[in-house]
Scaffold this motif. Structure first.
Motif, PDB file in Angstrom:
ATOM      1  N   PHE A 142      -6.882   2.338   2.887  1.00 32.22           N
ATOM      2  CA  PHE A 142      -5.613   1.907   2.317  1.00 32.22           C
ATOM      3  C   PHE A 142      -5.565   2.360   0.854  1.00 32.22           C
ATOM      4  O   PHE A 142      -6.483   2.085   0.079  1.00 32.22           O
ATOM      5  CB  PHE A 142      -5.466   0.387   2.412  1.00 32.22           C
ATOM      6  CG  PHE A 142      -5.519  -0.137   3.814  1.00 32.22           C
ATOM      7  CD1 PHE A 142      -4.354  -0.372   4.539  1.00 32.22           C
ATOM      8  CD2 PHE A 142      -6.741  -0.378   4.438  1.00 32.22           C
ATOM      9  CE1 PHE A 142      -4.406  -0.848   5.842  1.00 32.22           C
ATOM     10  CE2 PHE A 142      -6.801  -0.849   5.746  1.00 32.22           C
ATOM     11  CZ  PHE A 142      -5.619  -1.075   6.443  1.00 32.22           C
ATOM     12  N   THR A 160      -1.741   4.478   4.461  1.00 30.99           N
ATOM     13  CA  THR A 160      -3.042   4.214   5.063  1.00 30.99           C
ATOM     14  C   THR A 160      -3.348   5.302   6.075  1.00 30.99           C
ATOM     15  O   THR A 160      -2.426   5.903   6.664  1.00 30.99           O
ATOM     16  CB  THR A 160      -3.084   2.823   5.727  1.00 30.99           C
ATOM     17  OG1 THR A 160      -4.409   2.582   6.246  1.00 30.99           O
ATOM     18  CG2 THR A 160      -2.086   2.719   6.860  1.00 30.99           C
ATOM     19  N   GLN A 219       0.847  -1.188   0.000  1.00 30.66           N
ATOM     20  CA  GLN A 219       0.000   0.000   0.000  1.00 30.66           C
ATOM     21  C   GLN A 219       0.884   1.240   0.000  1.00 30.66           C
ATOM     22  O   GLN A 219       1.964   1.254   0.594  1.00 30.66           O
ATOM     23  CB  GLN A 219      -0.884  -0.006   1.249  1.00 30.66           C
ATOM     24  CG  GLN A 219      -0.081   0.115   2.536  1.00 30.66           C
ATOM     25  CD  GLN A 219      -0.742  -0.522   3.735  1.00 30.66           C
ATOM     26  OE1 GLN A 219      -1.451  -1.503   3.623  1.00 30.66           O
ATOM     27  NE2 GLN A 219      -0.498   0.023   4.915  1.00 30.66           N
TER      28      GLN A 219
END
Length: 300
Positions: A161, A152, A149
């Protein structure tokens, strides 16, 4: 020996998928051993635990249906306390949103963002010893990859995310959540970009009555802005500039022959269409002629 020596139980979120948790507490002077039994709403015993310390956390298999969990705490002299609680299992609820996808250096639908919104319990680390989950891309178009990712954040309701600037393709997302890394998989597709197109096919007016014209758009990326660019004959009060609504109100007595409309999507791509207006008592639909020179051209 004097009684009562208090004991009791309360619910806590579990960090293990498929399980819930109960926290029990005993007065320090309560005779040992301390025993805790957990019963499902159908009164079946699902766990017996020997507790120690003033507070203790016990995981038990989550009951698959709604209902109150019964917890019986018992001390060394057989004195019992019964509590009824709602279980709080690890929640794997989530939703996925795809944003953008405009043509660019990464291809026809490059620069798309994929957002996974996870609930507070399973993804957000909101209590119960659950840490914030992690999400990564493990496949793109059936090829194994490992794309973490980008970042987040907690938006106050959900843990979000972000995967940014993704090219056209099909992706498999792997979520790892809970204290033992429970895995969940989702498949998302970033589709090829389609230029905006006004799909309405006619404008009619009955006599000289007022009428509303509702345009509709296929393709493109929302949000859209729409605008009347020109009318024949020229009626300046209809040239009000861009608007987000797709409905245009034409006042009564307006003897229009043509209305030219433009739609622009979030990528800045436009589609222009000339709509002839016919004044028919029967209000039959008319064909529409497109302005070929200005279709699917970036504004600028």
């Amino acid at each position: 020996m004097r009684y009562p020596y208090k004991s009791g139980a309360s619910a806590l979120p579990s960090c293990i998928a498929g399980q819930s948790a109960v926290a029990v507490n005993y007065n320090p002077e309560t005779p040992m051993p301390w025993t805790t039994r957990v019963f499902w709403p159908n009164d079946s015993l699902v766990g017996t635990y020997q507790s120690s310390g003033i507070y203790w956390l016990h995981n038990f298999p989550t009951y698959p249906n709604p209902g109150m969990i019964k917890v019986i705490t018992e001390d060394g002299c057989g004195k019992r306390d019964t509590s009824y609680i709602n279980q709080v299992p690890l929640n794997t609820g989530r939703r996925i949103e795809i944003k953008g996808g405009c043509p660019g250096p990464l291809g026809e639908s490059g620069n798309a963002d994929v957002l996974l919104y996870g609930n507070a319990n399973g993804y957000g680390g909101q209590g119960g010893g659950v840490s914030v989950a992690s999400v990564r891309i493990i496949k793109k178009d059936s090829t194994s990859v490992s794309i973490p990712q980008n970042y987040t954040s907690w938006d106050g309701t959900e843990q979000v995310f972000y995967f940014t600037n993704l090219a056209t393709g099909t992706y498999v997302l792997e979520s790892s959540l809970g204290c033992i890394g429970y895995k969940i998989y989702d498949t998302v597709t970033v589709k090829p970009y389609v230029y905006p197109l006004q799909e309405q096919t006619h404008i009619t007016q009955c006599g000289t009555n007022a009428f509303a014209f509702k345009d509709s758009v296929t393709g493109g990326i929302a949000p859209f802005t729409l605008e009347i660019l020109e009318t024949v004959p020229l009626i300046t009060q209809l040239l009000t500039g861009p608007q987000s609504a797709n409905t245009f109100l034409i006042p009564p007595g307006t003897g229009l022959d043509t209305i030219k409309l433009r739609v622009i999507d979030a990528c800045g791509n436009a589609h222009v269409k000339n709509f002839p207006v016919s004044h028919l008592a029967s209000c039959l639909p008319l064909d529409v002629v497109g302005d070929q020179e200005k279709q699917n051209q970036p504004e600028g």
